[in-house]
Design a protein around this motif. Structure first.
Motif, PDB file in Angstrom:
ATOM      1  N   THR A  37      19.689  16.667   4.730  1.00  0.00           N
ATOM      2  CA  THR A  37      20.563  17.889   5.455  1.00  0.00           C
ATOM      3  C   THR A  37      19.536  18.729   5.197  1.00  0.00           C
ATOM      4  OG1 THR A  37      22.394  18.336   4.062  1.00  0.00           O
ATOM      5  CG2 THR A  37      22.565  17.303   6.085  1.00  0.00           C
ATOM      6  N   SER A  38      19.158  19.700   5.878  1.00  0.00           N
ATOM      7  CA  SER A  38      18.352  20.943   6.260  1.00  0.00           C
ATOM      8  C   SER A  38      19.398  22.042   5.351  1.00  0.00           C
ATOM      9  CB  SER A  38      17.528  21.328   7.240  1.00  0.00           C
ATOM     10  OG  SER A  38      16.442  22.300   7.186  1.00  0.00           O
ATOM     11  N   HIS A  39      18.462  23.472   4.977  1.00  0.00           N
ATOM     12  CA  HIS A  39      19.114  24.408   4.240  1.00  0.00           C
ATOM     13  C   HIS A  39      19.923  25.676   5.830  1.00  0.00           C
ATOM     14  CE1 HIS A  39      14.987  25.855   3.870  1.00  0.00           C
ATOM     15  NE2 HIS A  39      15.514  27.094   4.541  1.00  0.00           N
ATOM     16  N   TYR A 120      29.539  22.605   0.987  1.00  0.00           N
ATOM     17  CA  TYR A 120      28.621  23.442   1.136  1.00  0.00           C
ATOM     18  C   TYR A 120      29.989  24.369   2.417  1.00  0.00           C
ATOM     19  CZ  TYR A 120      25.335  19.672   0.961  1.00  0.00           C
ATOM     20  OH  TYR A 120      24.893  18.885   0.103  1.00  0.00           O
ATOM     21  N   PRO A 146      16.917  30.141  -0.568  1.00  0.00           N
ATOM     22  CA  PRO A 146      18.191  29.493  -0.120  1.00  0.00           C
ATOM     23  C   PRO A 146      19.554  29.439  -1.479  1.00  0.00           C
ATOM     24  CG  PRO A 146      17.287  27.460   0.515  1.00  0.00           C
ATOM     25  CD  PRO A 146      16.421  28.597   0.693  1.00  0.00           C
ATOM     26  N   ALA A 148      21.826  27.386  -3.396  1.00  0.00           N
ATOM     27  CA  ALA A 148      22.779  25.945  -3.542  1.00  0.00           C
ATOM     28  C   ALA A 148      23.530  25.651  -2.652  1.00  0.00           C
ATOM     29  CB  ALA A 148      22.128  25.095  -4.982  1.00  0.00           C
ATOM     30  N   ASN A 149      23.754  24.321  -2.319  1.00  0.00           N
ATOM     31  CA  ASN A 149      25.298  23.995  -1.100  1.00  0.00           C
ATOM     32  C   ASN A 149      25.190  24.953  -0.173  1.00  0.00           C
ATOM     33  OD1 ASN A 149      25.644  22.507  -2.772  1.00  0.00           O
ATOM     34  ND2 ASN A 149      26.772  23.973  -4.120  1.00  0.00           N
ATOM     35  N   ILE A 151      24.007  26.369   3.646  1.00  0.00           N
ATOM     36  CA  ILE A 151      23.714  26.006   5.329  1.00  0.00           C
ATOM     37  C   ILE A 151      23.643  27.242   6.333  1.00  0.00           C
ATOM     38  CG2 ILE A 151      23.385  24.054   6.935  1.00  0.00           C
ATOM     39  CD1 ILE A 151      24.333  22.378   5.167  1.00  0.00           C
ATOM     40  N   THR A 170      13.743  26.764   9.578  1.00  0.00           N
ATOM     41  CA  THR A 170      14.213  25.979  10.125  1.00  0.00           C
ATOM     42  C   THR A 170      14.246  25.261  10.470  1.00  0.00           C
ATOM     43  OG1 THR A 170      14.391  26.954  12.088  1.00  0.00           O
ATOM     44  CG2 THR A 170      15.766  28.277  10.751  1.00  0.00           C
TER      45      THR A 170
END
Length: 637
Positions: A37-39, A120, A146, A148-149, A151, A170
């Motif tokens: 997964t992306s941030h 998250y 960003p 951590a954890n 989104i 994005t």
């Protein structure tokens, strides 16, 4: 518990329940399963297509301890809390009301803290395009680095308003409009679950009115259920949406296509009397015309209209596609104007008159006359003939094109004492340019000058009758040419369709009381006209009826006309400028092909300028009087 709207009750809770976005949901599920997964994500697309629902499902799936194949279980505490909007680690923000720098700075500061319950921390920013420039700049730093954890999921209906620096950081997913069939299937499923009676045509009307939004479709369905006392019927759906029945649409389109303005206005009045929405009516007509056009080319793509109806099939089969194109353009223009008017009925009435005046390949400005249906058929046939003739010309030009040869030198044949011979039968025997004409007695004046024939369109030059054309040029005036141009369109309208198609590429270039000279843009058409005695007879007869004068008509190719005009001016220079004609016996001497005057001497003859003392500008002035100043170009040899 109070009643909830259908779109809230039946909001998707799993990726598989999102309608019409298979590619996006499958991609997100695979990213969750593979932990790639992306941030930051950007969900963009029209309203009601599942952007926010997909964001919430993604938040549940990525945090669900029991997720399977990328789908949330919806039974654990985290899934239930996210569904109810009670989980502190999933923050949903409306950027329309929180678009300042301070709100985004607050998000940036709180994002540094680790999530409390979930794995998250998810920020869902809806309508992100509403953020101010300063807010975007504040968000940019967080997206670059960003925590951590964390989104971010940005949702918008107008991605073009988002800075490129934000978009580039994005993963973008474009949600598409939901098709009418997909909306129809979803509504059928919901109504069967609710055990509500319905008519399928009613759901099709609702699906079309939703314009690709599932939320809009469910909202309209909710209204229809309430209006019909827990029953969905076609009549109720038409009343709620303001749409028009299929039969009324078919009748309206049939009448305007047939140029029946009065009947079309009567059908429109019935629509307005029933309280139908003007904008919805225009959209329905656009959709119906679009179905007619598609059914003509790809019947399998048409799903919205009743394609089995006789009226629909006849309209699609018998109407020129160009009429449909023009109708859609006119309808789109009115649809845009209806947004800014308080008198939509006036626009619709004008639109109906305009649609009834559309003809194929002619435009919307030609008004129908008595017997307009037959006139439309004649115009359509005429345009077809013109297109076919133009295609024939293109093929002939491609297959018969030959390299240009040097211009041959030809000498006019001599006339006998007993009679004369026309220029169309002149000998093509080459003669030396400087050779004087032979005589049998004393002769004064200039020796005869050999004439040169134009190399271009040589196959047509044999049909140019100079013996008939030169007398017309000798008496031609600009006034006569203007008068001929004024009646030319009326003259063409009197011809049959095939002859009118042939004359479509012609125009008068010279006229006098002796006749009119008509040039053709293509040699192919000139050949056809020159050998068609019926065409010349029809033109002369109709000209006599229009002008009251007996006028002969002669044809020339457009590419040879400048040379013919130049040769005439050169050969008759003294006559046109008022100089004296050369004197001398006319018996047994070489004659001009078009008059009884002696032929002029070669250009390099010692006596070339004998007897010519008038200024050159007098010849120019006479030429301008004959052909018009716009048609004369002066060049120094």
């Amino acid at each position: 518990m109070s009643y909830q709207a259908l779109y809230r009750v039946w909001r998707p809770q799993r990726f598989d329940e999102i309608v019409g976005q298979t590619v996006i949901t499958q991609t997100l599920k695979n990213a969750i399963v593979t932990q790639q997964t992306s941030h930051a994500y950007l969900f963009c697309g029209p309203r009601g297509t599942g952007k926010t629902s997909a964001a919430k499902i993604f938040a549940k799936a990525i945090n669900c301890p029991n997720q399977k194949d990328g789908e949330p279980c919806n039974n654990c505490d985290i899934c239930k809390a996210i569904t109810a909007g009670q989980l502190n680690d999933v923050i949903e923000i409306d950027a329309a009301s929180n678009n300042g720098v301070e709100e985004i700075r607050d998000i940036r500061d709180k994002a540094k803290y680790a999530p409390t319950q979930a794995t998250y921390k998810i920020y869902i920013i809806d309508e992100v395009h509403m953020l101010s420039t300063g807010a975007f700049n504040a968000l940019l730093k967080t997206l670059e680095e960003p925590p951590a954890n964390v989104i971010f999921i940005l949702a918008t209906t107008e991605p073009h308003k988002i800075p490129a620096t934000i978009i580039s950081r994005t993963q973008r997913f474009d949600f598409k409009r939901i098709t009418a069939q997909e909306s129809f299937d979803r509504m059928v499923y919901i109504l069967k679950q609710k055990q509500v009676d319905f008519e399928e045509p009613a759901l099709k009307v609702i699906a079309n009115a939703a314009e690709g939004g599932m939320r809009d479709a469910l909202s309209i369905l909710d209204q229809t259920i309430s209006f019909g006392d827990n029953e969905v019927t076609l009549d109720n759906a038409l009343l709620v949406t303001g749409s028009v029945t299929e039969s009324l649409l078919a009748d309206y389109v049939k009448q305007v296509v047939a140029h029946e303005t009065t009947a079309g206005l009567a059908a429109l009045q019935k629509v307005l009397d029933d309280g139908k929405d003007a904008g919805r009516f225009v959209e329905d007509v656009i959709s119906y015309v679009r179905d007619l056009l598609l059914y003509k080319e790809a019947p399998d793509m048409v799903t919205g209209s009743d394609t089995t109806g006789d009226v629909f099939q006849q309209l699609s089969k018998n109407t020129d596609p160009d009429v449909f194109y023009q109708m859609i353009n006119a309808l789109n223009e009115v649809a845009a104007q209806l947004r800014f008017t308080t008198h939509p009925d006036v626009y619709l009435e004008v639109l109906t008159v305009k649609l009834a005046q559309i003809y194929p390949n002619v435009g919307t400005t030609k008004a129908p006359t008595s017997g307009s249906a037959s006139n439309a058929a004649e115009v359509a046939e005429l345009e077809t003939q013109i297109q076919q003739l133009k295609q024939t010309v293109s093929r002939l030009s491609a297959t018969t094109a030959q390299p240009q040869q040097p211009a041959p030198t030809v000498e006019p044949s001599s006339h006998s004492v007993q009679g004369t011979q026309t220029a169309s039968t002149t000998s093509a025997t080459p003669a030396p340019t400087n050779q004087p004409a032979s005589t049998t007695g004393t002769q004064t004046g200039k020796p005869a000058r050999a004439k040169t024939a134009t190399a271009t369109a040589s196959h047509a030059s044999a049909n140019v009758n100079l013996a008939k054309i030169y007398p017309v040029l000798r008496a031609a005036t600009k006034h006569d040419l203007d008068a001929m141009r004024d009646v030319w369109d009326d003259l063409l309208d009197t011809l049959p369709v095939t002859q009118k198609a042939m004359m479509h590429v012609s125009k008068p270039v010279a006229a006098s009381n002796e006749g009119v000279i008509v040039s053709f843009s293509y040699a192919f058409f000139f050949d056809k006209a020159a050998t068609d005695d019926g065409l010349r007879t029809a033109l002369e007869s109709n000209l006599n009826r229009l002008t009251g004068d007996t006028t002969d008509v002669w044809f020339v190719p457009e590419d040879q006309w400048p040379q013919i005009r130049k040769d005439f001016l050169t050969d008759h220079k003294e006559e046109l400028t008022g100089g004296a004609a050369p004197a001398g016996p006319t018996t047994d001497r070489q004659q001009s092909p078009v008059s009884d005057e002696p032929a002029s001497a070669p250009l390099d003859s010692p006596s070339e300028d004998a007897g010519i003392s008038e200024p050159e500008n007098e010849l120019v002035t006479k030429a301008q009087q004959l052909f018009g100043a716009d048609n004369v170009t002066i060049k120094n040899d």
